[in-house]
Write a protein that holds these residues in place. Structure first.
Motif, PDB file in Angstrom:
ATOM      1  N   ILE A 112       0.841  -1.206   0.000  1.00 37.34           N
ATOM      2  CA  ILE A 112       0.000   0.000   0.000  1.00 37.34           C
ATOM      3  C   ILE A 112       0.870   1.248   0.000  1.00 37.34           C
ATOM      4  O   ILE A 112       0.609   2.211  -0.734  1.00 37.34           O
ATOM      5  CB  ILE A 112      -0.940  -0.016   1.213  1.00 37.34           C
ATOM      6  CG1 ILE A 112      -1.963  -1.135   1.086  1.00 37.34           C
ATOM      7  CG2 ILE A 112      -1.649   1.327   1.368  1.00 37.34           C
ATOM      8  CD1 ILE A 112      -2.778  -1.378   2.343  1.00 37.34           C
ATOM      9  N   ALA A 113       1.914   1.244   0.819  1.00 37.65           N
ATOM     10  CA  ALA A 113       2.822   2.398   0.866  1.00 37.65           C
ATOM     11  C   ALA A 113       3.500   2.603  -0.493  1.00 37.65           C
ATOM     12  O   ALA A 113       3.625   3.735  -0.979  1.00 37.65           O
ATOM     13  CB  ALA A 113       3.864   2.208   1.959  1.00 37.65           C
ATOM     14  N   ASP A 114       3.922   1.494  -1.112  1.00 36.68           N
ATOM     15  CA  ASP A 114       4.606   1.591  -2.400  1.00 36.68           C
ATOM     16  C   ASP A 114       3.684   2.075  -3.511  1.00 36.68           C
ATOM     17  O   ASP A 114       4.152   2.673  -4.493  1.00 36.68           O
ATOM     18  CB  ASP A 114       5.193   0.231  -2.786  1.00 36.68           C
ATOM     19  CG  ASP A 114       6.343  -0.196  -1.882  1.00 36.68           C
ATOM     20  OD1 ASP A 114       6.900   0.678  -1.174  1.00 36.68           O
ATOM     21  OD2 ASP A 114       6.680  -1.398  -1.870  1.00 36.68           O
ATOM     22  N   ALA A 115       2.383   1.838  -3.393  1.00 38.51           N
ATOM     23  CA  ALA A 115       1.442   2.281  -4.428  1.00 38.51           C
ATOM     24  C   ALA A 115       1.410   3.799  -4.536  1.00 38.51           C
ATOM     25  O   ALA A 115       1.115   4.346  -5.608  1.00 38.51           O
ATOM     26  CB  ALA A 115       0.049   1.732  -4.135  1.00 38.51           C
ATOM     27  N   GLY A 116       1.673   4.499  -3.440  1.00 40.22           N
ATOM     28  CA  GLY A 116       1.843   5.944  -3.496  1.00 40.22           C
ATOM     29  C   GLY A 116       0.587   6.782  -3.419  1.00 40.22           C
ATOM     30  O   GLY A 116       0.667   8.016  -3.515  1.00 40.22           O
ATOM     31  N   GLY A 117      -0.566   6.172  -3.225  1.00 45.80           N
ATOM     32  CA  GLY A 117      -1.796   6.952  -3.153  1.00 45.80           C
ATOM     33  C   GLY A 117      -2.165   7.332  -1.733  1.00 45.80           C
ATOM     34  O   GLY A 117      -1.497   6.923  -0.770  1.00 45.80           O
ATOM     35  N   PRO A 118      -3.229   8.106  -1.563  1.00 45.24           N
ATOM     36  CA  PRO A 118      -3.698   8.431  -0.214  1.00 45.24           C
ATOM     37  C   PRO A 118      -4.232   7.178   0.471  1.00 45.24           C
ATOM     38  O   PRO A 118      -5.145   6.530  -0.043  1.00 45.24           O
ATOM     39  CB  PRO A 118      -4.803   9.460  -0.456  1.00 45.24           C
ATOM     40  CG  PRO A 118      -5.284   9.192  -1.851  1.00 45.24           C
ATOM     41  CD  PRO A 118      -4.083   8.704  -2.609  1.00 45.24           C
ATOM     42  N   ALA A 119      -3.651   6.816   1.590  1.00 42.19           N
ATOM     43  CA  ALA A 119      -4.032   5.565   2.248  1.00 42.19           C
ATOM     44  C   ALA A 119      -3.842   5.688   3.749  1.00 42.19           C
ATOM     45  O   ALA A 119      -2.914   6.344   4.221  1.00 42.19           O
ATOM     46  CB  ALA A 119      -3.209   4.404   1.714  1.00 42.19           C
ATOM     47  N   THR A 120      -4.740   5.037   4.489  1.00 42.85           N
ATOM     48  CA  THR A 120      -4.652   4.980   5.947  1.00 42.85           C
ATOM     49  C   THR A 120      -4.731   3.536   6.389  1.00 42.85           C
ATOM     50  O   THR A 120      -5.654   2.815   6.017  1.00 42.85           O
ATOM     51  CB  THR A 120      -5.808   5.769   6.598  1.00 42.85           C
ATOM     52  OG1 THR A 120      -5.804   7.121   6.128  1.00 42.85           O
ATOM     53  CG2 THR A 120      -5.652   5.763   8.114  1.00 42.85           C
ATOM     54  N   VAL A 121      -3.753   3.102   7.173  1.00 42.27           N
ATOM     55  CA  VAL A 121      -3.733   1.737   7.711  1.00 42.27           C
ATOM     56  C   VAL A 121      -4.084   1.796   9.193  1.00 42.27           C
ATOM     57  O   VAL A 121      -3.471   2.541   9.956  1.00 42.27           O
ATOM     58  CB  VAL A 121      -2.356   1.081   7.516  1.00 42.27           C
ATOM     59  CG1 VAL A 121      -2.274  -0.232   8.295  1.00 42.27           C
ATOM     60  CG2 VAL A 121      -2.101   0.828   6.034  1.00 42.27           C
ATOM     61  N   LEU A 122      -5.085   1.028   9.571  1.00 45.25           N
ATOM     62  CA  LEU A 122      -5.470   0.885  10.971  1.00 45.25           C
ATOM     63  C   LEU A 122      -5.071  -0.510  11.437  1.00 45.25           C
ATOM     64  O   LEU A 122      -5.532  -1.507  10.892  1.00 45.25           O
ATOM     65  CB  LEU A 122      -6.981   1.061  11.146  1.00 45.25           C
ATOM     66  CG  LEU A 122      -7.518   0.725  12.549  1.00 45.25           C
ATOM     67  CD1 LEU A 122      -7.020   1.744  13.575  1.00 45.25           C
ATOM     68  CD2 LEU A 122      -9.046   0.659  12.554  1.00 45.25           C
ATOM     69  N   ARG A 123      -4.223  -0.556  12.454  1.00 45.10           N
ATOM     70  CA  ARG A 123      -3.892  -1.834  13.076  1.00 45.10           C
ATOM     71  C   ARG A 123      -4.756  -2.016  14.316  1.00 45.10           C
ATOM     72  O   ARG A 123      -4.818  -1.128  15.167  1.00 45.10           O
ATOM     73  CB  ARG A 123      -2.415  -1.889  13.474  1.00 45.10           C
ATOM     74  CG  ARG A 123      -1.455  -2.019  12.294  1.00 45.10           C
ATOM     75  CD  ARG A 123      -0.037  -2.172  12.791  1.00 45.10           C
ATOM     76  NE  ARG A 123       0.928  -2.347  11.711  1.00 45.10           N
ATOM     77  CZ  ARG A 123       2.227  -2.538  11.895  1.00 45.10           C
ATOM     78  NH1 ARG A 123       2.708  -2.590  13.139  1.00 45.10           N
ATOM     79  NH2 ARG A 123       3.038  -2.685  10.864  1.00 45.10           N
ATOM     80  N   ALA A 124      -5.387  -3.174  14.414  1.00 48.21           N
ATOM     81  CA  ALA A 124      -6.218  -3.494  15.570  1.00 48.21           C
ATOM     82  C   ALA A 124      -5.725  -4.792  16.202  1.00 48.21           C
ATOM     83  O   ALA A 124      -5.039  -5.589  15.560  1.00 48.21           O
ATOM     84  CB  ALA A 124      -7.682  -3.644  15.155  1.00 48.21           C
ATOM     85  N   THR A 125      -6.071  -4.991  17.445  1.00 49.08           N
ATOM     86  CA  THR A 125      -5.750  -6.252  18.114  1.00 49.08           C
ATOM     87  C   THR A 125      -6.750  -7.325  17.668  1.00 49.08           C
ATOM     88  O   THR A 125      -7.661  -7.067  16.889  1.00 49.08           O
ATOM     89  CB  THR A 125      -5.778  -6.081  19.637  1.00 49.08           C
ATOM     90  OG1 THR A 125      -7.046  -5.522  20.026  1.00 49.08           O
ATOM     91  CG2 THR A 125      -4.662  -5.152  20.110  1.00 49.08           C
TER      92      THR A 125
END
Length: 254
Positions: A112-125
């Motif tokens: 996702i980071a390499d794709a370069g677009g606007p993105a938000t990653v949520l890590r949950a337990t």
């Protein structure tokens, strides 16, 4: 807002759809049922047409890299090309956890980071249902097995769905970003989880058998690496006991 939810008919995805629609948004479930196949990319263009955001809940661990890694990258590339904000669900503690699936989730984040677009990653337990599954799997008759000091900080699936909806409808980042991690309100040793699950079906407290952490994977579990460090995660949702009280006496699935 028009927001696509991959895996929108699954447990988490359907809750995200419901939450978004309750806020008046146009939430569109996307899956193979609707013509989207992340294993090939078929239907991606149609699914993202007119969307302002996409919440990525689709996954299939049984296919190894196919959906978790490559399907996520296909979606990330397509969203980036169209300027669609991608919101992705991941797992707390995967940076240094020697489990194949957790390694795939980390590679998915990197894609996702390499794709370069606007993105938000949520890590949950882990979700409450998965914590209960662990407790059931490691309980044999009156015995509950645990590895070292293994503990979880399980979170309510509804709380995760609500946070994903908030991220999708809130301010969009200009590039890749990590949201603050999300966890449930309490850290529970595996022995406590087993006791609560047995009590829920009317059984007595188990006798706990502690196993030595042999190997890298068991060491990771014994060190509770999926539990966020104090102060590093937001806390939300019901306790495990409160969630358990809403479930049938005989738990099934994960």
């Amino acid at each position: 807002m028009r927001i696509v939810v991959t895996g929108g008919s699954g447990d988490l995805g359907s809750r995200v759809v419901r939450e978004l629609r309750s806020q008046g948004h146009d939430a569109v479930p996307a899956s193979r049922r609707t013509g989207l196949d992340l294993t090939t990319g078929t239907g991606l263009e149609a699914a993202l047409a007119g969307a302002e955001a996409v919440v990525h809940c689709a996954d299939d661990p049984s296919q190894k890299d196919t959906v978790t890694v490559y399907g996520t990258r296909r979606l990330a590339d397509a969203a980036a090309a169209r300027g669609v904000h991608l919101v992705h669900i991941s797992i707390v503690g995967i940076d240094d956890f020697p489990m194949a699936y957790y390694r795939r989730k980390l590679r998915a984040e990197q894609g996702i980071a390499d794709a370069g677009g606007p993105a938000t990653v949520l890590r949950a337990t882990q979700f409450h249902s998965l914590a209960a599954y662990f407790a059931r799997t490691l309980t044999k008759g009156p015995l509950a097995f645990t590895v070292g000091d293994m503990a979880l900080q399980p979170v309510d699936t509804d709380a995760v769905a609500t946070r994903l909806a908030e991220l999708a409808t809130g301010p969009r980042p200009t590039a890749y970003a990590r949201a603050r991690d999300l966890a449930g309100p309490e850290v529970l040793p595996l022995a406590d989880l087993a006791r609560l699950v047995r009590a829920h079906r009317g059984a007595s407290a188990p006798r706990v058998v502690r196993l030595p952490p042999v190997g890298r994977l068991l060491h990771a579990f014994s060190e509770s690496r999926t539990v966020p460090a104090p102060g590093t995660a937001d806390v939300a949702g019901r306790t495990f006991a409160a969630w358990l009280s809403s479930q049938p006496p005989r738990l099934t699935g994960r």
